[in-house]
Scaffold this active site. Structure first.
Site, short mmCIF file in Angstrom:
data_model
loop_
_atom_site.label_atom_id
_atom_site.label_comp_id
_atom_site.label_asym_id
_atom_site.label_seq_id
_atom_site.Cartn_x
_atom_site.Cartn_y
_atom_site.Cartn_z
N TYR A 132 37.79 35.65 44.80
CA TYR A 132 37.50 36.99 45.30
C TYR A 132 38.60 37.96 44.87
O TYR A 132 39.74 37.57 44.61
CB TYR A 132 37.33 37.01 46.82
CG TYR A 132 38.61 36.83 47.62
CD1 TYR A 132 39.33 37.93 48.09
CD2 TYR A 132 39.09 35.56 47.93
CE1 TYR A 132 40.49 37.77 48.83
CE2 TYR A 132 40.24 35.39 48.69
CZ TYR A 132 40.94 36.50 49.14
OH TYR A 132 42.09 36.35 49.88
N CYS A 133 38.21 39.24 44.77
CA CYS A 133 39.17 40.32 44.54
C CYS A 133 38.93 41.37 45.62
O CYS A 133 38.52 41.02 46.73
CB CYS A 133 39.05 40.89 43.12
SG CYS A 133 37.42 41.52 42.67
N TRP A 134 39.16 42.63 45.32
CA TRP A 134 39.06 43.65 46.35
C TRP A 134 37.62 43.85 46.84
O TRP A 134 37.34 43.85 48.03
CB TRP A 134 39.62 44.97 45.83
CG TRP A 134 39.45 46.12 46.78
CD1 TRP A 134 38.65 47.22 46.60
CD2 TRP A 134 40.07 46.30 48.06
NE1 TRP A 134 38.74 48.06 47.69
CE2 TRP A 134 39.61 47.51 48.60
CE3 TRP A 134 40.97 45.54 48.80
CZ2 TRP A 134 40.01 47.99 49.83
CZ3 TRP A 134 41.38 46.01 50.04
CH2 TRP A 134 40.90 47.23 50.55
#
Length: 395
Positions: A132-134
């Site tokens: 996951y990222c932002w």
């Protein structure tokens, strides 16, 4: 797929960061259809629940600064952009979005090459991960597509960290209501934390809010700057994680706290649920001299650093307190006099006011009297609480 494997093999042979960039671009162009906006439509497995992902590992590809502010508990940080690189790309994006994407692609490709060579050098074919990222955008997809083409079982979190954050807020709004709470109360220096420690060691469910907030709940509550406290988001993540380890059929022991611990605000929903679901209130009482002795042993940092102690006390200047007298005590190393005076004039009245606003006295309160504040005395109190046939009736 064969083309992807060939490209990967060549990238290993060449061993250069440029080769990884070529590999990513080639795989994306050969395996993903192009949308009308000329953006790649990368078809990878989505995950919508950050708490039930079923993967071996959770990878946060955001920057170290983003990760430090808050992250999914148990996740590891493998940033595809460093703090400075993300700032560089973001600054460029305001002027030229195309150039920013090109710079970002180059930086991400280089970093992914390093990540593959280090973290994934010994991962078996059966390895799986959630990335996951932002907000589930290009950073997480960039690493996901490479690992997917290698052959790993990869999912990326739809909506990224923002999905996780929304879930934390939602769960904290109702999960605390599923528990009943035994409240440990008492004036400063009575050993409330010691009692919680003894109860935890005995296997009881303990919610230590001060430990999660890294603060002891007063202006002298920490031995360093308030900046060392976790962010509010991190505090709430840890708070939810703590609740997830509890059995709702058993009570939770918690210290009577105000709404604020240092710089941390306890979420209103959590605070209110604790107030509404009080099973028992236990009030620890100890003589003033015993409390002074305990506090001097607990706060040796301040007695060893009198200048910092006086600076901290300066925060109380607006409360019309006898700071000059306290400074004199400190300068003369009369720390017992100082502690006794600040308890009588400041902390004890503050406790009484706080009790009226939070867990007001009632007939259910059980008074736990101590002669001294030591681990041994609090261990004895804990044993009485645990062996009592009816918790709330302690001999």
């Amino acid at each position: 797929m064969n083309l992807a494997i060939t490209a990967l093999n060549k990238s290993r042979q060449w061993g250069s960061r440029t080769s990884c960039s070529i590999f990513i671009n080639k795989v994306m162009s050969e395996t993903a259809p192009i949308s009308r906006k000329n953006h790649f439509d990368i078809r990878l497995p989505y995950c919508y629940d950050p708490f039930n992902h079923g993967q071996d590992e959770v990878i946060d590809v955001r920057t170290p600064n983003e990760y430090a502010e808050d992250h999914i508990p148990g996740s590891i940080n493998l940033p595809v952009l460093t703090n400075d690189e993300r700032h560089e790309v973001g600054k460029e994006y305001a002027d030229n979005s195309f150039l920013a994407r090109r710079i970002g692609a180059s930086l991400i490709s280089n970093n992914i090459a390093t990540i593959i060579k280090t973290h994934f050098s010994d991962k078996p074919k059966t390895y799986s991960c959630l990335i996951y990222c932002w907000r589930g955008g290009q950073r997480s997809k960039s690493l996901s597509v490479v690992l997917n083409m290698i052959g790993y079982d990869v999912k990326f979190l739809s909506g990224g960290y923002k999905t996780y954050r929304k879930e934390v807020i939602s769960l904290l709004s109702h999960i605390p209501s599923q528990f009943s709470y035994n409240i440990v109360s008492g004036m400063t220096g009575c050993g409330k934390t010691l009692l919680l420690d003894q109860l935890r060691e005995a296997g009881e469910q303990v919610l230590d809010l001060e430990a999660l907030a890294k603060h002891k709940g007063s202006v002298l509550g920490i031995n360093c700057d308030d900046d060392d406290q976790p962010s509010t988001k991190m505090f709430e993540s840890q708070l939810l994680h703590q609740f997830s380890t509890f059995d709702s059929s058993l009570p939770v022991w918690v210290e009577a706290e105000g709404r604020v611990i240092g710089n941390i605000h306890i979420p209103d929903s959590v605070f209110q649920h604790i107030q509404k679901n009080v099973a028992n209130v236990y009030v620890i009482q100890a003589p003033l001299n015993a409390r002074v002795k305990y506090l001097l042993s607990e706060y040796m940092y301040w007695t060893n650093n009198p200048t910092e102690l006086k600076d901290k006390l300066g925060r109380l200047s607006k409360h019309n307190l006898p700071l000059k007298k306290w400074y004199k005590f400190i300068d003369e190393s009369r720390f017992e006099d100082f502690v006794a005076d600040i308890l009588k004039i400041h902390y004890d009245p503050s406790y009484i006011r706080s009790r009226k606003k939070t867990f007001s006295s009632n007939s259910c309160d059980e008074i736990l009297g101590l002669e001294d504040v030591t681990v041994k005395s609090l261990a004895n109190v804990a044993q009485k609480l645990l062996v009592a046939a009816d918790v709330g009736q302690v001999a």
